[in-house]
Design an enzyme around this catalytic site. Structure first.
Site, PDB file in Angstrom:
ATOM      1  N   LEU A 166       1.012  -1.144  -0.139  1.00 54.88           N
ATOM      2  CA  LEU A 166      -0.145  -0.158   0.109  1.00 54.88           C
ATOM      3  C   LEU A 166       0.933   1.170   0.140  1.00 54.88           C
ATOM      4  O   LEU A 166       0.508   2.092  -0.597  1.00 54.88           O
ATOM      5  CB  LEU A 166      -0.897  -0.004   1.169  1.00 54.88           C
ATOM      6  CG  LEU A 166      -1.999  -1.182   1.258  1.00 54.88           C
ATOM      7  CD1 LEU A 166      -2.808  -1.092   2.513  1.00 54.88           C
ATOM      8  CD2 LEU A 166      -2.891  -0.945   0.156  1.00 54.88           C
ATOM      9  N   VAL A 169       2.164   2.027  -3.423  1.00 54.97           N
ATOM     10  CA  VAL A 169       1.133   2.487  -4.272  1.00 54.97           C
ATOM     11  C   VAL A 169       0.652   3.797  -3.719  1.00 54.97           C
ATOM     12  O   VAL A 169       0.895   4.935  -4.895  1.00 54.97           O
ATOM     13  CB  VAL A 169      -0.376   1.875  -3.935  1.00 54.97           C
ATOM     14  CG1 VAL A 169      -1.666   2.687  -4.410  1.00 54.97           C
ATOM     15  CG2 VAL A 169      -0.373   0.380  -4.526  1.00 54.97           C
ATOM     16  N   HIS A 170       0.849   4.227  -2.723  1.00 51.13           N
ATOM     17  CA  HIS A 170       1.051   5.685  -1.979  1.00 51.13           C
ATOM     18  C   HIS A 170       2.067   6.578  -2.926  1.00 51.13           C
ATOM     19  O   HIS A 170       1.601   7.734  -3.075  1.00 51.13           O
ATOM     20  CB  HIS A 170       0.900   5.778  -0.606  1.00 51.13           C
ATOM     21  CG  HIS A 170       1.155   7.132  -0.075  1.00 51.13           C
ATOM     22  ND1 HIS A 170       0.111   8.077  -0.132  1.00 51.13           N
ATOM     23  CD2 HIS A 170       2.080   7.622   0.571  1.00 51.13           C
ATOM     24  CE1 HIS A 170       0.530   8.917   0.500  1.00 51.13           C
ATOM     25  NE2 HIS A 170       1.726   8.778   1.030  1.00 51.13           N
ATOM     26  N   ILE A 171       3.301   6.019  -2.725  1.00 53.78           N
ATOM     27  CA  ILE A 171       4.293   6.811  -3.175  1.00 53.78           C
ATOM     28  C   ILE A 171       4.160   6.999  -5.014  1.00 53.78           C
ATOM     29  O   ILE A 171       4.570   8.069  -5.257  1.00 53.78           O
ATOM     30  CB  ILE A 171       5.731   5.996  -3.144  1.00 53.78           C
ATOM     31  CG1 ILE A 171       5.978   6.027  -1.427  1.00 53.78           C
ATOM     32  CG2 ILE A 171       6.943   6.615  -3.780  1.00 53.78           C
ATOM     33  CD1 ILE A 171       7.018   5.124  -1.312  1.00 53.78           C
ATOM     34  N   GLY A 174       1.784   9.451  -5.667  1.00 50.70           N
ATOM     35  CA  GLY A 174       2.293  10.822  -5.382  1.00 50.70           C
ATOM     36  C   GLY A 174       3.000  11.601  -6.490  1.00 50.70           C
ATOM     37  O   GLY A 174       3.044  12.798  -6.538  1.00 50.70           O
TER      38      GLY A 174
END
Length: 213
Positions: A166, A169-171, A174
């Site tokens: 997760l 995915v977040h990085i 971003g």
């Protein structure tokens, strides 16, 4: 140079501090966790000094990460609550990936994908905290039967791997949303960026600004 009137505050200073503190602590936890879980990655423990030091620091960094996440939960939970129209966003993922998000959905402070990621991370963090405390030697592990310890270790490891996925995915998101990283580094984003990615949030801010003048 960007005109001061053309930027808006996206993330206040306490949120940015909590975010980067969480990011650093998570990196340390991930490095040591991978080193413990996979024999072929045992060398990663040397990044924290020695295997013995890594074993000591792993839960410490874990607690630091939880403190950062707790701050983010308090500050961002209100923006991450599910809304009636969120399903429409998910039903137009192909358009959103093509950069046409503003044509199919009026996004508020966070889009439905960000909100879903936020709550998944928080749920996994809660499980990691509980299972981590149960298996923390020499403080709490001796209080529980071996069967529960094994189950807790398994669940802790699985949730840790899911958390890493997760965060990746977040990085990625971003960097994919150009201008997003600026908001977490400097705290501000341009009005044009907000108008494209979070138009409803911009309209709400402008309404507040007009009422205050």
């Amino acid at each position: 140079m960007t005109n001061q009137k053309d930027v808006v505050l996206r993330h206040p200073f306490p949120v940015r501090v909590a975010h980067w503190l969480t990011a650093f602590a998570f990196l340390m936890v991930a490095i040591s966790g991978l080193g413990f879980f996979f024999p072929s990655l045992h060398w990663m423990l040397d990044i924290l000094g020695t295997p013995q030091l890594a074993q000591f620091l792993h839960p410490i960094f874990g607690l630091v990460m939880m403190v950062g996440l707790a701050v983010l939960l308090v500050k961002n939970a209100a923006y991450s609550l599910p809304e009636k129209g969120d399903r429409k966003w998910f039903s137009h993922l192909s358009d959103i990936l093509k950069g046409k998000e503003h044509r199919v959905f009026e996004v508020g402070h966070y889009n439905p994908g960000q909100k879903m990621l936020f709550w998944k991370i928080m749920i996994l963090a809660a499980i990691l905290l509980l299972t981590g405390l149960v298996t923390w030697r020499p403080y709490f592990a001796d209080l529980f039967p071996i069967t529960l310890l094994r189950l807790a270790l398994l669940l802790h490891s699985l949730c840790g791997i899911l958390m890493m996925f997760l965060i990746i995915v977040h990085i990625y998101m971003g960097f994919w949303y150009k201008g997003t990283l600026r908001g977490m580094v400097y705290g501000t984003v341009t009005r044009s960026w907000v108008k494209k990615h979070h138009p409803r949030w911009l309209r709400e801010m402008e309404t507040k600004e007009s009422k205050s003048t």
